[in-house]
Design a protein around this motif. Sequence first.
Motif, PDB file in Angstrom:
ATOM      1  N   SER A   6     -22.974 133.131 -52.502  1.00 61.74           N
ATOM      2  CA  SER A   6     -23.231 133.164 -51.283  1.00 61.74           C
ATOM      3  C   SER A   6     -21.919 132.829 -50.265  1.00 61.74           C
ATOM      4  N   GLU A   7     -21.943 132.879 -49.156  1.00 59.48           N
ATOM      5  CA  GLU A   7     -20.977 132.621 -48.234  1.00 59.48           C
ATOM      6  C   GLU A   7     -20.868 131.081 -48.122  1.00 59.48           C
ATOM      7  N   THR A   8     -21.959 130.432 -48.316  1.00 61.78           N
ATOM      8  CA  THR A   8     -21.534 128.931 -48.309  1.00 61.78           C
ATOM      9  C   THR A   8     -20.901 128.407 -49.578  1.00 61.78           C
ATOM     10  N   ASP A   9     -21.300 129.322 -50.778  1.00 62.79           N
ATOM     11  CA  ASP A   9     -20.664 128.927 -52.008  1.00 62.79           C
ATOM     12  C   ASP A   9     -19.132 129.415 -52.047  1.00 62.79           C
ATOM     13  N   GLN A  10     -18.926 130.498 -51.243  1.00 56.20           N
ATOM     14  CA  GLN A  10     -17.570 130.992 -51.374  1.00 56.20           C
ATOM     15  C   GLN A  10     -16.756 129.869 -50.575  1.00 56.20           C
ATOM     16  N   LYS A  11     -17.208 129.546 -49.546  1.00 54.66           N
ATOM     17  CA  LYS A  11     -16.559 128.246 -48.733  1.00 54.66           C
ATOM     18  C   LYS A  11     -16.407 127.307 -49.447  1.00 54.66           C
ATOM     19  N   GLU A  12     -17.221 126.558 -50.407  1.00 57.84           N
ATOM     20  CA  GLU A  12     -17.229 125.564 -50.847  1.00 57.84           C
ATOM     21  C   GLU A  12     -16.214 125.622 -52.006  1.00 57.84           C
ATOM     22  N   GLN A  14     -13.637 127.915 -51.989  1.00 55.00           N
ATOM     23  CA  GLN A  14     -12.199 128.076 -51.299  1.00 55.00           C
ATOM     24  C   GLN A  14     -11.830 126.500 -51.011  1.00 55.00           C
ATOM     25  N   SER A  15     -12.543 125.673 -50.634  1.00 52.20           N
ATOM     26  CA  SER A  15     -12.160 124.229 -50.141  1.00 52.20           C
ATOM     27  C   SER A  15     -11.930 123.470 -51.627  1.00 52.20           C
TER      28      SER A  15
END
Length: 83
Positions: A6-12, A14-15
């Motif tokens: 998910s987009e949230t998982d991708q951002k997490e 990446q962080s």
Amino acid sequence: MASGLSETDQKELQSFIETEQAKARVQSSIHNFTDLCWDKCITGSIGSRFGRGEEACLSNCVARFLDSSMLIVKKLEEQRQQL
């Protein structure tokens, strides 16, 4: 990026990757400063004690290293907060 996330998982993710890369940069700096301080300060043969000048040099070098490290950490934290 990775498919199926998910987009949230991708951002997490990446962080997490950015944090790990920052840690690696700090670790690399530690190794570079250690080598630099050693090469700069230790001029005689290695014995049971450092020479007086060597000890003072190492102390000053380490103090500058700590100052530099704190500056790096502060800048990395500022960058992280901007993201």
